[in-house]
Design a protein around this motif. Sequence first.
Motif, PDB file in Angstrom:
ATOM      1  N   ARG A 106       1.391 -11.787 -35.906  1.00 26.88           N
ATOM      2  CA  ARG A 106       1.544 -12.981 -36.741  1.00 26.88           C
ATOM      3  C   ARG A 106       0.199 -13.458 -37.280  1.00 26.88           C
ATOM      4  O   ARG A 106      -0.839 -13.325 -36.632  1.00 26.88           O
ATOM      5  N   LEU A 107       0.270 -14.045 -38.469  1.00 25.50           N
ATOM      6  CA  LEU A 107      -0.928 -14.598 -39.089  1.00 25.50           C
ATOM      7  C   LEU A 107      -1.427 -15.820 -38.330  1.00 25.50           C
ATOM      8  O   LEU A 107      -2.619 -15.945 -38.038  1.00 25.50           O
ATOM      9  N   LEU A 108      -0.509 -16.738 -38.007  1.00 25.47           N
ATOM     10  CA  LEU A 108      -0.850 -17.974 -37.314  1.00 25.47           C
ATOM     11  C   LEU A 108      -0.288 -17.933 -35.895  1.00 25.47           C
ATOM     12  O   LEU A 108       0.600 -17.128 -35.592  1.00 25.47           O
ATOM     13  N   ASN A 110       2.995 -20.778 -31.640  1.00 24.45           N
ATOM     14  CA  ASN A 110       3.513 -22.124 -31.430  1.00 24.45           C
ATOM     15  C   ASN A 110       3.495 -22.983 -32.696  1.00 24.45           C
ATOM     16  O   ASN A 110       3.867 -24.150 -32.666  1.00 24.45           O
ATOM     17  N   VAL A 111       3.057 -22.406 -33.827  1.00 19.63           N
ATOM     18  CA  VAL A 111       3.056 -23.148 -35.087  1.00 19.63           C
ATOM     19  C   VAL A 111       4.491 -23.277 -35.590  1.00 19.63           C
ATOM     20  O   VAL A 111       5.220 -22.294 -35.667  1.00 19.63           O
ATOM     21  N   ALA A 112       4.890 -24.494 -35.952  1.00 18.44           N
ATOM     22  CA  ALA A 112       6.273 -24.747 -36.376  1.00 18.44           C
ATOM     23  C   ALA A 112       6.454 -24.502 -37.869  1.00 18.44           C
ATOM     24  O   ALA A 112       5.498 -24.317 -38.618  1.00 18.44           O
ATOM     25  N   GLY A 113       7.712 -24.524 -38.290  1.00 21.60           N
ATOM     26  CA  GLY A 113       8.029 -24.481 -39.708  1.00 21.60           C
ATOM     27  C   GLY A 113       8.402 -23.109 -40.224  1.00 21.60           C
ATOM     28  O   GLY A 113       8.690 -22.180 -39.464  1.00 21.60           O
ATOM     29  N   HIS A 114       8.384 -22.997 -41.552  1.00 21.20           N
ATOM     30  CA  HIS A 114       8.891 -21.819 -42.259  1.00 21.20           C
ATOM     31  C   HIS A 114       7.824 -21.353 -43.235  1.00 21.20           C
ATOM     32  O   HIS A 114       7.428 -22.097 -44.140  1.00 21.20           O
ATOM     33  N   SER A 133       3.207 -19.941 -48.891  1.00 25.56           N
ATOM     34  CA  SER A 133       3.885 -21.233 -48.900  1.00 25.56           C
ATOM     35  C   SER A 133       4.361 -21.534 -47.484  1.00 25.56           C
ATOM     36  O   SER A 133       4.719 -20.631 -46.725  1.00 25.56           O
ATOM     37  N   TRP A 134       4.384 -22.818 -47.139  1.00 25.06           N
ATOM     38  CA  TRP A 134       4.681 -23.217 -45.765  1.00 25.06           C
ATOM     39  C   TRP A 134       5.387 -24.567 -45.762  1.00 25.06           C
ATOM     40  O   TRP A 134       4.919 -25.525 -46.361  1.00 25.06           O
ATOM     41  N   ASN A 135       6.517 -24.603 -45.104  1.00 21.69           N
ATOM     42  CA  ASN A 135       7.219 -25.843 -44.817  1.00 21.69           C
ATOM     43  C   ASN A 135       7.085 -26.068 -43.312  1.00 21.69           C
ATOM     44  O   ASN A 135       7.651 -25.328 -42.517  1.00 21.69           O
ATOM     45  N   LYS A 136       6.309 -27.066 -42.933  1.00 18.18           N
ATOM     46  CA  LYS A 136       5.990 -27.274 -41.519  1.00 18.18           C
ATOM     47  C   LYS A 136       7.146 -27.871 -40.715  1.00 18.18           C
ATOM     48  O   LYS A 136       7.057 -27.981 -39.492  1.00 18.18           O
ATOM     49  N   ASN A 137       8.210 -28.250 -41.397  1.00 12.87           N
ATOM     50  CA  ASN A 137       9.341 -28.860 -40.712  1.00 12.87           C
ATOM     51  C   ASN A 137      10.317 -27.785 -40.249  1.00 12.87           C
ATOM     52  O   ASN A 137      10.824 -27.005 -41.063  1.00 12.87           O
ATOM     53  N   PRO A 138      10.601 -27.703 -38.955  1.00 17.63           N
ATOM     54  CA  PRO A 138      11.503 -26.650 -38.461  1.00 17.63           C
ATOM     55  C   PRO A 138      12.932 -26.859 -38.935  1.00 17.63           C
ATOM     56  O   PRO A 138      13.401 -27.992 -39.095  1.00 17.63           O
ATOM     57  N   LEU A 139      13.618 -25.747 -39.174  1.00 18.13           N
ATOM     58  CA  LEU A 139      15.033 -25.796 -39.510  1.00 18.13           C
ATOM     59  C   LEU A 139      15.857 -25.964 -38.236  1.00 18.13           C
ATOM     60  O   LEU A 139      15.403 -25.616 -37.138  1.00 18.13           O
ATOM     61  N   GLU A 154      -1.643  -2.435 -43.981  1.00 15.16           N
ATOM     62  CA  GLU A 154      -0.692  -3.432 -43.494  1.00 15.16           C
ATOM     63  C   GLU A 154       0.213  -3.918 -44.608  1.00 15.16           C
ATOM     64  O   GLU A 154      -0.129  -3.837 -45.793  1.00 15.16           O
ATOM     65  N   ILE A 155       1.352  -4.434 -44.209  1.00 18.65           N
ATOM     66  CA  ILE A 155       2.234  -5.166 -45.117  1.00 18.65           C
ATOM     67  C   ILE A 155       2.451  -6.545 -44.513  1.00 18.65           C
ATOM     68  O   ILE A 155       2.869  -6.668 -43.357  1.00 18.65           O
ATOM     69  N   ALA A 156       2.114  -7.573 -45.272  1.00 17.86           N
ATOM     70  CA  ALA A 156       2.380  -8.941 -44.840  1.00 17.86           C
ATOM     71  C   ALA A 156       3.731  -9.359 -45.395  1.00 17.86           C
ATOM     72  O   ALA A 156       4.022  -9.144 -46.574  1.00 17.86           O
ATOM     73  N   CYS A 157       4.572  -9.930 -44.548  1.00 20.46           N
ATOM     74  CA  CYS A 157       5.881 -10.390 -45.006  1.00 20.46           C
ATOM     75  C   CYS A 157       6.342 -11.531 -44.105  1.00 20.46           C
ATOM     76  O   CYS A 157       5.712 -11.835 -43.086  1.00 20.46           O
ATOM     77  N   SER A 158       7.437 -12.156 -44.499  1.00 22.81           N
ATOM     78  CA  SER A 158       8.003 -13.236 -43.701  1.00 22.81           C
ATOM     79  C   SER A 158       9.060 -12.661 -42.766  1.00 22.81           C
ATOM     80  O   SER A 158      10.083 -12.148 -43.214  1.00 22.81           O
ATOM     81  N   VAL A 159       8.785 -12.732 -41.477  1.00 21.66           N
ATOM     82  CA  VAL A 159       9.711 -12.244 -40.447  1.00 21.66           C
ATOM     83  C   VAL A 159      10.146 -13.444 -39.610  1.00 21.66           C
ATOM     84  O   VAL A 159       9.325 -14.091 -38.967  1.00 21.66           O
ATOM     85  N   ARG A 160      11.434 -13.755 -39.695  1.00 17.01           N
ATOM     86  CA  ARG A 160      11.981 -14.920 -38.995  1.00 17.01           C
ATOM     87  C   ARG A 160      11.174 -16.184 -39.285  1.00 17.01           C
ATOM     88  O   ARG A 160      10.891 -16.991 -38.396  1.00 17.01           O
ATOM     89  N   GLY A 161      10.777 -16.323 -40.553  1.00 16.33           N
ATOM     90  CA  GLY A 161      10.110 -17.537 -40.984  1.00 16.33           C
ATOM     91  C   GLY A 161       8.637 -17.620 -40.645  1.00 16.33           C
ATOM     92  O   GLY A 161       8.053 -18.705 -40.735  1.00 16.33           O
ATOM     93  N   ARG A 162       8.002 -16.499 -40.289  1.00 12.15           N
ATOM     94  CA  ARG A 162       6.581 -16.502 -39.987  1.00 12.15           C
ATOM     95  C   ARG A 162       5.899 -15.361 -40.750  1.00 12.15           C
ATOM     96  O   ARG A 162       6.417 -14.237 -40.789  1.00 12.15           O
ATOM     97  N   ILE A 163       4.731 -15.639 -41.336  1.00 12.99           N
ATOM     98  CA  ILE A 163       3.978 -14.572 -41.981  1.00 12.99           C
ATOM     99  C   ILE A 163       3.510 -13.604 -40.901  1.00 12.99           C
ATOM    100  O   ILE A 163       2.811 -13.979 -39.956  1.00 12.99           O
ATOM    101  N   THR A 164       3.903 -12.343 -41.065  1.00 11.91           N
ATOM    102  CA  THR A 164       3.670 -11.320 -40.053  1.00 11.91           C
ATOM    103  C   THR A 164       3.062 -10.083 -40.707  1.00 11.91           C
ATOM    104  O   THR A 164       3.486  -9.674 -41.786  1.00 11.91           O
ATOM    105  N   PHE A 165       2.067  -9.501 -40.033  1.00 10.71           N
ATOM    106  CA  PHE A 165       1.472  -8.257 -40.500  1.00 10.71           C
ATOM    107  C   PHE A 165       2.156  -7.088 -39.803  1.00 10.71           C
ATOM    108  O   PHE A 165       2.277  -7.074 -38.579  1.00 10.71           O
ATOM    109  N   ILE A 166       2.577  -6.101 -40.589  1.00 15.15           N
ATOM    110  CA  ILE A 166       3.173  -4.885 -40.044  1.00 15.15           C
ATOM    111  C   ILE A 166       2.232  -3.730 -40.321  1.00 15.15           C
ATOM    112  O   ILE A 166       1.901  -3.448 -41.478  1.00 15.15           O
TER     113      ILE A 166
END
Length: 336
Positions: free
Chosen positions: A189-191, A194-198, A214-220, A168-180
Amino acid sequence: MRMMRVLVFFLLKVLVLNTNVYSVFAKAPNTPKILFTSVQDVQDNRNYGVYLMNPDGSEQVNLTHHHSNDLRAIWSPTGEEILFVSDRDGVRDLYLMDADGNNVRRVFKKKIHRAYPSWSPDGKQIAYTQVRWDNDRYPLYIASIGGQEEEDLGVDGLFPAWSPDGKEIACSVRGRITFINVRTRKQKRLLPRNVAGHQLRASWSAIGDKLAFSWNKNPLPPDRKPRDPFPPGWADKETIYIVNRDGTELQQLVDEAGPEAWFPELSPNGDTVLYTQEIKGFMQIFKVDVNNGIRTQLTHIGVRNLGGDWFDPAYALPVSLQSQLLTTTWGELKRE
């Protein structure tokens, strides 16, 4: 004498035919080391260099000594080589060098803005992002370390991190940690969705059971474009978490108060996480103990110290393929 002539001929042949030949002679560190990016010259606070230090922050050494920007360095699985980003040829792209900073060479012949590299665990491939400012795209690619064929994974992803098992490759896809999944290209997705943030910059433990990110729970704002400025105060909410591979036992490691904490890097044994945070106007590198929460500042000089990548020989691959080849051939020559 005949044996010596044969050995010299073999070495010359390797020098001519093998573009990665110098890694045969490169030596990995025999003690744990950390690579990081630093700007140490206060008068020229934009000249990034690749530095090396011990896990306690001591013995900081500049490996690149170049007027260009050299940054985001990562160890090869064996510790014999370092992959990094540089603009020394006019475009930020990927370069290799030996563990001591010598033998710098390009990975690809064609210059394209490539960034955020990650090694496959067998050292034969890399994952990275192509940065396309013209249309705000960040397609994720994999390629052989020789750079012959680039393969588009069909997704825009930032900060790829190859899993220790290579699947797998873990990366940020549209602001979410995603396994490919490297073979099927399926995404997960890792989480929960419905989890908010970046979420950014995932880092695996050596056995693949945990990730720091790293995680910023505040949505853009939903209408914000990729290069628009962040809302006031938004970035400072980014901080460091650790979680099991299956998304359970989520734990916040760094308090949200103060400037943003980012660039997490999990130590091979999973006990410590490096991260970057501003203090007294300067960016510095810290480490935090996962078990007791004690944090230690590792850098104290320079105006910008960023990122970090661990190498521990206790968790490294035993030997490179090139070294095996050389040892086998030398044994055969001795038997003659």
